[in-house]
Scaffold this motif. Structure first.
Motif, mmCIF file in Angstrom:
data_model
loop_
_atom_site.group_PDB
_atom_site.id
_atom_site.type_symbol
_atom_site.label_atom_id
_atom_site.label_comp_id
_atom_site.label_asym_id
_atom_site.label_seq_id
_atom_site.Cartn_x
_atom_site.Cartn_y
_atom_site.Cartn_z
ATOM 1 N N SER A 44 0.728 -1.325 -0.161
ATOM 2 C CA SER A 44 0.024 0.151 0.044
ATOM 3 C C SER A 44 0.846 1.117 0.009
ATOM 4 O O SER A 44 0.384 2.323 -0.435
ATOM 5 N N GLU A 45 1.882 1.095 0.400
ATOM 6 C CA GLU A 45 3.115 2.254 0.282
ATOM 7 C C GLU A 45 3.328 2.692 -1.090
ATOM 8 O O GLU A 45 3.853 3.908 -1.529
ATOM 9 N N LEU A 56 -10.021 -11.470 8.818
ATOM 10 C CA LEU A 56 -10.107 -10.703 10.180
ATOM 11 C C LEU A 56 -8.835 -11.461 11.175
ATOM 12 O O LEU A 56 -8.065 -10.996 11.783
ATOM 13 N N VAL A 57 -8.684 -12.882 10.881
ATOM 14 C CA VAL A 57 -7.858 -13.631 11.931
ATOM 15 C C VAL A 57 -6.745 -14.193 10.957
ATOM 16 O O VAL A 57 -6.919 -15.070 10.237
ATOM 17 N N MET A 58 -5.589 -13.578 11.225
ATOM 18 C CA MET A 58 -4.166 -14.027 10.584
ATOM 19 C C MET A 58 -3.188 -13.864 11.794
ATOM 20 O O MET A 58 -3.328 -13.319 12.768
ATOM 21 N N PRO A 59 -1.930 -14.859 11.598
ATOM 22 C CA PRO A 59 -0.843 -14.821 12.537
ATOM 23 C C PRO A 59 -0.398 -13.350 12.484
ATOM 24 O O PRO A 59 -0.380 -12.889 11.418
ATOM 25 N N GLY A 60 0.418 -13.162 13.595
ATOM 26 C CA GLY A 60 1.093 -11.994 13.545
ATOM 27 C C GLY A 60 0.151 -10.706 13.626
ATOM 28 O O GLY A 60 -1.036 -11.059 14.352
ATOM 29 N N ARG A 61 0.125 -9.724 12.821
ATOM 30 C CA ARG A 61 -0.823 -8.487 12.892
ATOM 31 C C ARG A 61 -1.954 -8.995 12.226
ATOM 32 O O ARG A 61 -2.147 -9.575 11.281
ATOM 33 N N ASP A 62 -3.085 -8.922 12.928
ATOM 34 C CA ASP A 62 -4.553 -9.346 12.584
ATOM 35 C C ASP A 62 -5.213 -8.530 11.622
ATOM 36 O O ASP A 62 -4.824 -7.208 11.459
ATOM 37 N N GLY A 63 -6.415 -9.035 10.933
ATOM 38 C CA GLY A 63 -7.018 -8.126 10.085
ATOM 39 C C GLY A 63 -7.502 -6.967 10.786
ATOM 40 O O GLY A 63 -8.108 -5.811 10.222
ATOM 41 N N LYS A 64 -7.827 -6.799 11.954
ATOM 42 C CA LYS A 64 -8.538 -5.868 12.934
ATOM 43 C C LYS A 64 -7.628 -4.465 12.993
ATOM 44 O O LYS A 64 -7.663 -3.485 12.339
ATOM 45 N N ASP A 65 -5.987 -4.863 13.152
ATOM 46 C CA ASP A 65 -5.142 -4.103 13.243
ATOM 47 C C ASP A 65 -4.815 -3.421 11.693
ATOM 48 O O ASP A 65 -4.714 -2.300 11.592
ATOM 49 N N LEU A 66 -4.812 -4.390 10.729
ATOM 50 C CA LEU A 66 -4.588 -3.861 9.588
ATOM 51 C C LEU A 66 -5.793 -3.085 8.907
ATOM 52 O O LEU A 66 -5.486 -1.966 8.311
ATOM 53 N N ALA A 67 -7.062 -3.403 9.039
ATOM 54 C CA ALA A 67 -8.126 -2.621 8.840
ATOM 55 C C ALA A 67 -7.897 -1.058 9.430
ATOM 56 O O ALA A 67 -8.265 -0.148 8.698
ATOM 57 N N GLU A 68 -7.492 -1.031 10.644
ATOM 58 C CA GLU A 68 -7.465 0.050 11.402
ATOM 59 C C GLU A 68 -6.441 1.104 10.712
ATOM 60 O O GLU A 68 -6.568 2.183 10.772
ATOM 61 N N THR A 69 -5.226 0.407 10.720
ATOM 62 C CA THR A 69 -4.243 1.203 10.018
ATOM 63 C C THR A 69 -4.403 1.543 8.413
ATOM 64 O O THR A 69 -4.057 2.727 8.207
ATOM 65 N N LEU A 70 -5.068 0.597 7.624
ATOM 66 C CA LEU A 70 -5.465 1.174 6.593
ATOM 67 C C LEU A 70 -6.503 2.340 6.566
ATOM 68 O O LEU A 70 -6.447 3.404 5.627
ATOM 69 N N ARG A 71 -7.347 2.400 7.431
ATOM 70 C CA ARG A 71 -8.390 3.411 7.575
ATOM 71 C C ARG A 71 -7.421 4.749 8.001
ATOM 72 O O ARG A 71 -7.978 5.687 7.331
ATOM 73 N N ARG A 72 -6.481 4.532 8.732
ATOM 74 C CA ARG A 72 -5.959 5.970 9.296
ATOM 75 C C ARG A 72 -5.131 6.352 8.114
ATOM 76 O O ARG A 72 -5.007 7.895 7.693
ATOM 77 N N ARG A 73 -4.502 5.502 7.164
ATOM 78 C CA ARG A 73 -3.341 6.036 6.255
ATOM 79 C C ARG A 73 -4.255 6.372 5.021
ATOM 80 O O ARG A 73 -3.867 7.246 4.268
ATOM 81 N N PHE A 74 -5.395 5.693 4.814
ATOM 82 C CA PHE A 74 -6.263 6.021 3.712
ATOM 83 C C PHE A 74 -7.777 6.194 3.991
ATOM 84 O O PHE A 74 -8.582 5.376 3.619
ATOM 85 N N PRO A 75 -7.997 7.473 4.546
ATOM 86 C CA PRO A 75 -9.346 7.669 4.905
ATOM 87 C C PRO A 75 -10.302 7.442 3.594
ATOM 88 O O PRO A 75 -9.820 7.996 2.591
ATOM 89 N N GLY A 76 -11.437 7.126 4.089
ATOM 90 C CA GLY A 76 -12.402 6.586 2.901
ATOM 91 C C GLY A 76 -12.167 5.505 2.081
ATOM 92 O O GLY A 76 -13.014 4.977 1.222
ATOM 93 N N LEU A 77 -11.009 4.756 2.142
ATOM 94 C CA LEU A 77 -10.821 3.297 1.419
ATOM 95 C C LEU A 77 -11.888 2.389 1.913
ATOM 96 O O LEU A 77 -11.947 2.180 3.205
ATOM 97 N N PRO A 78 -12.703 1.862 1.035
ATOM 98 C CA PRO A 78 -13.630 0.699 1.411
ATOM 99 C C PRO A 78 -12.865 -0.449 1.782
ATOM 100 O O PRO A 78 -11.921 -0.866 0.958
ATOM 101 N N ILE A 79 -13.286 -0.791 2.978
ATOM 102 C CA ILE A 79 -12.746 -2.036 3.480
ATOM 103 C C ILE A 79 -13.736 -3.171 3.677
ATOM 104 O O ILE A 79 -14.848 -2.943 4.369
ATOM 105 N N GLY A 80 -13.572 -4.577 3.234
ATOM 106 C CA GLY A 80 -14.437 -5.465 3.656
ATOM 107 C C GLY A 80 -13.684 -6.482 4.430
ATOM 108 O O GLY A 80 -12.601 -6.882 4.108
#
Length: 121
Positions: A44-45, A56-80
């Motif tokens: 994404s960089e 949602l559930v992955m080893p290491g950094r999970d989908g919850k953390d990834l979704a929140e990070t993507l939302r902060r970096r790219f406001p308005g990005l649609p996420i499923g």
């Protein structure tokens, strides 16, 4: 001619990533699939995405953390969010925040409709 919408797919099961890549490509989307949140953030960089589909559930950094990070970096990005855990207490919170939740096994048509609605793909 406008480029096809680019979708980031993140699932630790490479088979699911491959299946979604092929299925979404048949509907006119360009797809980059990764098997980890860290790899997704690296991509994404350097690549601009129109939407992300995240397990949602992955080893290491999970989908919850990834979704929140993507939302902060790219406001308005649609996420499923994709999940096999249908009774997770996280699901209602995500739905309230505007993140779509898809329960596995996911229907490709549901994802296509979500992407078309959110980005006009």
């Amino acid at each position: 001619m406008k480029d096809a919408p680019r979708i980031l797919v993140v699932d630790d099961d490479a088979g699911i990533g491959l299946m979604l890549t092929k299925a979404l490509a048949r509907h006119g989307f360009q797809v980059d699939a990764t098997t980890s949140a860290d790899e997704a953030l690296e991509k994404s960089e350097t690549t601009s995405y129109d939407a992300a589909l995240v397990d949602l559930v992955m080893p290491g950094r999970d989908g919850k953390d990834l979704a929140e990070t993507l939302r902060r970096r790219f406001p308005g990005l649609p996420i499923g969010l994709l999940t096999g855990y249908t009774h997770s207490p996280l699901i209602p919170a995500f739905e309230k925040s505007g993140v779509a939740v898809f329960k596995k096994p996911v229907l490709v048509q549901d994802l296509v409709e979500f992407l078309q609605r959110e980005i006009g793909g």
